[in-house]
Design a protein around this motif. Structure first.
Motif, PDB file in Angstrom:
ATOM      1  N   GLY A  89      36.568  44.409  51.517  1.00  0.00           N
ATOM      2  CA  GLY A  89      36.650  44.976  52.847  1.00  0.00           C
ATOM      3  C   GLY A  89      36.647  46.487  52.787  1.00  0.00           C
ATOM      4  N   PHE A  90      37.094  47.092  53.878  1.00  0.00           N
ATOM      5  CA  PHE A  90      37.113  48.552  54.002  1.00  0.00           C
ATOM      6  C   PHE A  90      38.428  48.976  54.650  1.00  0.00           C
ATOM      7  CE2 PHE A  90      32.761  47.074  54.226  1.00  0.00           C
ATOM      8  CZ  PHE A  90      32.115  47.888  53.301  1.00  0.00           C
ATOM      9  N   PHE A  91      38.888  50.177  54.285  1.00  0.00           N
ATOM     10  CA  PHE A  91      40.118  50.724  54.852  1.00  0.00           C
ATOM     11  C   PHE A  91      39.905  52.211  55.067  1.00  0.00           C
ATOM     12  CE2 PHE A  91      44.343  52.487  54.948  1.00  0.00           C
ATOM     13  CZ  PHE A  91      45.115  51.519  55.561  1.00  0.00           C
ATOM     14  N   GLY A  92      40.286  52.690  56.239  1.00  0.00           N
ATOM     15  CA  GLY A  92      40.171  54.118  56.500  1.00  0.00           C
ATOM     16  C   GLY A  92      39.354  54.399  57.743  1.00  0.00           C
ATOM     17  N   PRO A  99      36.724  51.438  49.925  1.00  0.00           N
ATOM     18  CA  PRO A  99      36.755  50.006  49.618  1.00  0.00           C
ATOM     19  C   PRO A  99      38.180  49.466  49.637  1.00  0.00           C
ATOM     20  CG  PRO A  99      35.577  51.252  47.923  1.00  0.00           C
ATOM     21  CD  PRO A  99      36.213  52.248  48.821  1.00  0.00           C
ATOM     22  N   MET A 100      38.351  48.253  50.147  1.00  0.00           N
ATOM     23  CA  MET A 100      39.629  47.545  50.108  1.00  0.00           C
ATOM     24  C   MET A 100      39.364  46.215  49.414  1.00  0.00           C
ATOM     25  SD  MET A 100      42.350  46.620  53.128  1.00  0.00           S
ATOM     26  CE  MET A 100      41.556  45.085  53.613  1.00  0.00           C
ATOM     27  N   PRO A 101      39.705  46.095  48.127  1.00  0.00           N
ATOM     28  CA  PRO A 101      39.301  44.924  47.357  1.00  0.00           C
ATOM     29  C   PRO A 101      39.816  43.613  47.926  1.00  0.00           C
ATOM     30  CG  PRO A 101      40.020  46.684  45.893  1.00  0.00           C
ATOM     31  CD  PRO A 101      40.368  47.107  47.292  1.00  0.00           C
ATOM     32  N   ALA A 102      38.955  42.617  47.928  1.00  0.00           N
ATOM     33  CA  ALA A 102      39.359  41.253  48.230  1.00  0.00           C
ATOM     34  C   ALA A 102      40.000  40.650  46.981  1.00  0.00           C
ATOM     35  CB  ALA A 102      38.151  40.429  48.666  1.00  0.00           C
ATOM     36  N   GLY A 103      40.638  39.501  47.160  1.00  0.00           N
ATOM     37  CA  GLY A 103      41.285  38.846  46.028  1.00  0.00           C
ATOM     38  C   GLY A 103      41.299  37.347  46.195  1.00  0.00           C
ATOM     39  N   ASP A 104      41.756  36.670  45.167  1.00  0.00           N
ATOM     40  CA  ASP A 104      41.860  35.214  45.179  1.00  0.00           C
ATOM     41  C   ASP A 104      43.116  34.851  44.401  1.00  0.00           C
ATOM     42  OD1 ASP A 104      41.296  32.523  45.475  1.00  0.00           O
ATOM     43  OD2 ASP A 104      39.958  32.456  43.748  1.00  0.00           O
ATOM     44  N   HIS A 105      44.264  35.232  44.961  1.00  0.00           N
ATOM     45  CA  HIS A 105      45.524  35.174  44.241  1.00  0.00           C
ATOM     46  C   HIS A 105      46.456  34.120  44.831  1.00  0.00           C
ATOM     47  CE1 HIS A 105      43.999  39.017  42.851  1.00  0.00           C
ATOM     48  NE2 HIS A 105      44.984  39.106  41.978  1.00  0.00           N
ATOM     49  N   ALA A 113      49.531  44.060  43.380  1.00  0.00           N
ATOM     50  CA  ALA A 113      49.325  44.898  42.198  1.00  0.00           C
ATOM     51  C   ALA A 113      47.836  45.083  41.895  1.00  0.00           C
ATOM     52  CB  ALA A 113      50.031  44.282  40.996  1.00  0.00           C
ATOM     53  N   ASP A 114      47.087  43.971  41.872  1.00  0.00           N
ATOM     54  CA  ASP A 114      45.684  44.015  41.446  1.00  0.00           C
ATOM     55  C   ASP A 114      44.759  44.631  42.488  1.00  0.00           C
ATOM     56  OD1 ASP A 114      46.491  42.733  39.163  1.00  0.00           O
ATOM     57  OD2 ASP A 114      45.668  40.774  39.706  1.00  0.00           O
ATOM     58  N   CYS A 115      45.004  44.329  43.755  1.00  0.00           N
ATOM     59  CA  CYS A 115      44.036  44.659  44.803  1.00  0.00           C
ATOM     60  C   CYS A 115      44.457  45.808  45.709  1.00  0.00           C
ATOM     61  CB  CYS A 115      43.767  43.425  45.668  1.00  0.00           C
ATOM     62  SG  CYS A 115      43.059  42.049  44.748  1.00  0.00           S
ATOM     63  N   ARG A 116      45.683  46.281  45.551  1.00  0.00           N
ATOM     64  CA  ARG A 116      46.131  47.385  46.387  1.00  0.00           C
ATOM     65  C   ARG A 116      46.698  48.542  45.555  1.00  0.00           C
ATOM     66  NH1 ARG A 116      43.324  44.820  49.007  1.00  0.00           N
ATOM     67  NH2 ARG A 116      43.695  43.825  51.031  1.00  0.00           N
ATOM     68  N   ILE A 117      47.723  48.271  44.756  1.00  0.00           N
ATOM     69  CA  ILE A 117      48.404  49.365  44.058  1.00  0.00           C
ATOM     70  C   ILE A 117      47.513  49.993  42.993  1.00  0.00           C
ATOM     71  CG2 ILE A 117      50.428  50.037  42.729  1.00  0.00           C
ATOM     72  CD1 ILE A 117      50.955  49.193  45.677  1.00  0.00           C
ATOM     73  N   GLU A 118      46.893  49.185  42.137  1.00  0.00           N
ATOM     74  CA  GLU A 118      46.046  49.771  41.088  1.00  0.00           C
ATOM     75  C   GLU A 118      44.792  50.447  41.650  1.00  0.00           C
ATOM     76  OE1 GLU A 118      45.337  47.249  37.739  1.00  0.00           O
ATOM     77  OE2 GLU A 118      47.287  47.827  36.896  1.00  0.00           O
TER      78      GLU A 118
END
Length: 254
Positions: A89-92, A99-105, A113-118
């Motif tokens: 996705g997108f943020f801003g 970019p705002m990463p998608a995930g499958d967690h 941790a994986d898709c936002r903080i890092e």
């Protein structure tokens, strides 16, 4: 009804299609109203034009109750994008979306941790938006999250994903959501975003929300955790005092 065109020449590929997919996914029966999509192209998104009125306690209570219904509609996994969108996705803001990463967690902590903080730390390092000590603190926070120390048994909620007060339009038909970064996440994240920049009648929103879906004990003490990513992204985008604010938010968790 009139149409409002949101447009930007040279927008990232899929930017408006992603937003349209998010709006359609959030349009849950009984959930918070969302603006109606009328058309989408590579450089624009056509939406129903919404008349605005002053916020009211009654509308705030309705928003809270109906937002809980939206969240309860759920998502398949933490980080899952809307089902008709495949990818990040997108943020801003419109003029510089990131970019705002998608995930499958399966677990929220690992997702955060994986898709936002890092990714936030990577952008901040690239743009020199944060001091080395702040980057180290984000790395320690990611470790805490991956260990599961802050996990709970909440299933993935269907989130707006960028629910600051400017993305709530108060209309004669009630508070209506616009400009989502929709994904599967933790319900407290949307509520923390509403608090970040001062949603009108926030106490009424939260009280009515909890009448539909009570929040876990201690949620007030986790607001800072859910604000780390948006405040950090503001530090990356705008600088100013956001870095110091981020430092205060992270400190209790590391």
């Amino acid at each position: 009804m009139e149409t409002y065109r949101k447009q930007r020449a040279g927008a990232p590929a899929g930017f408006f299609a992603c937003e349209a997919a998010g709006l359609r996914w959030l349009a849950v029966r009984g959930g918070a109203p969302v603006v109606t999509v009328r058309g989408v192209g590579a450089d624009h998104l056509d939406l129903e034009r919404l008349p605005e009125v002053a916020p009211s306690r009654r509308a705030a209570r309705e928003l809270g109750a109906r937002l809980a219904v939206t969240h309860d509609a759920g998502a398949p996994r933490f980080g899952a994008p809307p089902p008709t969108w495949d990818g990040d996705g997108f943020f801003g803001p419109l003029d510089q979306p990131l970019p705002m990463p998608a995930g499958d967690h399966e677990r929220w902590g690992a997702f955060l941790a994986d898709c936002r903080i890092e990714p936030l730390a990577g952008l901040a390092r690239q743009r020199r938006a944060l001091a080395p000590a702040d980057l180290d603190a984000l790395a320690r926070l990611a470790e805490v999250l991956r260990r599961g120390d802050l996990d709970d048994d909440e299933p993935p909620a269907r989130l707006h994903g960028d629910l600051w007060s400017g993305n709530v339009l108060w209309t004669p038909a009630g508070a209506t959501l616009i400009d989502p970064a929709a994904h599967g996440g933790h319900r407290e994240t949307d509520l923390a975003m509403l608090a970040l920049f001062g949603c009108p009648y926030l106490d009424e929103v939260l009280e009515a929300y909890q009448e539909v879906h009570p929040l876990r004990r201690g949620w007030q003490h986790r607001v800072a955790l859910h604000q780390v990513y948006p405040v950090g992204m503001h530090a990356v985008l705008f600088g100013g005092g956001y870095a110091a604010q981020l430092r205060r938010l992270v400190a209790p968790y590391v």
